[in-house]
Design an enzyme around this catalytic site. Structure first.
Site, PDB file in Angstrom:
ATOM      1  N   ASN A  42       0.838  -1.201   0.000  1.00  0.00           N
ATOM      2  CA  ASN A  42       0.000   0.000   0.000  1.00  0.00           C
ATOM      3  C   ASN A  42       0.871   1.248   0.000  1.00  0.00           C
ATOM      4  OD1 ASN A  42       0.588  -0.878   2.668  1.00  0.00           O
ATOM      5  ND2 ASN A  42      -1.079   0.303   3.532  1.00  0.00           N
ATOM      6  N   GLU A  44       0.273   5.238   0.723  1.00  0.00           N
ATOM      7  CA  GLU A  44      -0.669   6.252   1.191  1.00  0.00           C
ATOM      8  C   GLU A  44      -0.256   7.642   0.711  1.00  0.00           C
ATOM      9  OE1 GLU A  44      -1.106   5.617   5.453  1.00  0.00           O
ATOM     10  OE2 GLU A  44      -2.280   3.794   5.064  1.00  0.00           O
ATOM     11  N   CYS A  53      -4.134   0.554  -2.614  1.00  0.00           N
ATOM     12  CA  CYS A  53      -3.989  -0.684  -1.832  1.00  0.00           C
ATOM     13  C   CYS A  53      -2.888  -1.569  -2.421  1.00  0.00           C
ATOM     14  CB  CYS A  53      -5.283  -1.480  -1.851  1.00  0.00           C
ATOM     15  SG  CYS A  53      -6.648  -0.734  -0.955  1.00  0.00           S
ATOM     16  N   GLU A  55      -2.951  -4.779  -3.023  1.00  0.00           N
ATOM     17  CA  GLU A  55      -3.418  -5.748  -4.025  1.00  0.00           C
ATOM     18  C   GLU A  55      -3.548  -5.100  -5.395  1.00  0.00           C
ATOM     19  OE1 GLU A  55      -4.668  -4.876  -1.126  1.00  0.00           O
ATOM     20  OE2 GLU A  55      -5.998  -6.383  -0.286  1.00  0.00           O
ATOM     21  N   CYS A  92     -10.138  -5.443   0.444  1.00  0.00           N
ATOM     22  CA  CYS A  92     -11.298  -4.546   0.423  1.00  0.00           C
ATOM     23  C   CYS A  92     -12.130  -4.765  -0.844  1.00  0.00           C
ATOM     24  CB  CYS A  92     -10.851  -3.087   0.540  1.00  0.00           C
ATOM     25  SG  CYS A  92     -10.175  -2.399  -0.982  1.00  0.00           S
ATOM     26  N   CYS A  95     -10.612  -3.721  -4.265  1.00  0.00           N
ATOM     27  CA  CYS A  95      -9.606  -4.655  -4.799  1.00  0.00           C
ATOM     28  C   CYS A  95     -10.267  -5.917  -5.329  1.00  0.00           C
ATOM     29  CB  CYS A  95      -8.575  -4.989  -3.723  1.00  0.00           C
ATOM     30  SG  CYS A  95      -7.499  -3.584  -3.364  1.00  0.00           S
TER      31      CYS A  95
HETATM   32  N1  THU Z   1      -5.327  -1.468   2.424  1.00  0.00           N
HETATM   33  C1  THU Z   1      -4.787  -2.284   1.481  1.00  0.00           C
HETATM   34  O1  THU Z   1      -3.637  -2.104   1.073  1.00  0.00           O
HETATM   35  N2  THU Z   1      -5.546  -3.301   1.005  1.00  0.00           N
HETATM   36  C2  THU Z   1      -6.830  -3.559   1.372  1.00  0.00           C
HETATM   37  O2  THU Z   1      -7.463  -4.455   0.820  1.00  0.00           O
HETATM   38  C3  THU Z   1      -7.454  -2.771   2.417  1.00  0.00           C
HETATM   39  C4  THU Z   1      -6.678  -1.630   2.943  1.00  0.00           C
HETATM   40  C5  THU Z   1      -4.534  -0.345   2.941  1.00  0.00           C
HETATM   41  C6  THU Z   1      -5.034   1.012   2.544  1.00  0.00           C
HETATM   42  C7  THU Z   1      -4.487   1.871   3.661  1.00  0.00           C
HETATM   43  O3  THU Z   1      -3.189   2.296   3.329  1.00  0.00           O
HETATM   44  C8  THU Z   1      -4.412   0.951   4.868  1.00  0.00           C
HETATM   45  O4  THU Z   1      -4.550  -0.373   4.352  1.00  0.00           O
HETATM   46  C9  THU Z   1      -5.487   1.198   5.911  1.00  0.00           C
HETATM   47  O5  THU Z   1      -6.744   1.230   5.334  1.00  0.00           O
END
Ligand code: THU
Length: 128
Positions: A42, A44, A53, A55, A92, A95
């Site tokens: 991920n 941010e 994300c 994935e 999520c 994804c």
């Molecule tokens: N996140 C992912 O990388 N994948 C997911 O399927 C759900 C959430 C990340 C996004 C964010 O940087 C952190 O997790 C918290 O939500």
């Protein structure tokens, strides 16, 4: 490649996560049908909704490299490496919808509690 090895690659990818806002680092290891591995973490952003994300990062790397068919994906996530090893990190909805663009319902999603199928998490993907 074995589930354990894929999880281990996802844990390595997680180490590169850029998650200064949530503190929640995610890693993904996506295996193409040709055997190539695509890693994602991920990333941010101060403008929170720009976050990508792990994935989707892995899927986009694969598509950019010309790979569009996949064997499986391993996903790990957590605030600490221990949490990432022990607590399953379910992908999520956004994804899952991106997986559904390229994969069937029997696409294996490997988490730390075992193997799940895309249809388990997304029984009805959006289609046009
Ligand atoms: N996140 C992912 O990388 N994948 C997911 O399927 C759900 C959430 C990340 C996004 C964010 O940087 C952190 O997790 C918290 O939500």
């Amino acid at each position: 490649m074995e589930t354990k090895e894929l999880i281990s690659q996802a844990l390595s990818a997680r180490e590169n996560a850029y998650a200064p806002y949530s503190g929640f680092s995610v890693g993904a290891a996506l295996q193409g049908t040709d055997g190539r591995m695509f890693l994602g973490c991920n990333v941010e952003n101060a403008s929170y909704s720009m976050t990508i994300c792990a994935e989707r990062n892995a899927v986009l790397q694969a598509i950019a490299a010309g790979q569009r068919s996949f064997r499986s994906i391993a996903i790990v996530g957590g605030k600490t490496a221990e949490e990432a090893r022990e607590t399953p990190c379910v992908p999520c909805g956004a994804c899952l919808q991106v997986f559904a663009e390229f994969c069937d319902g029997d696409f294996p999603i490997l988490l730390t509690d075992g193997v799940h199928l895309l249809r388990d998490f997304l029984p009805q993907a959006f289609t046009l």
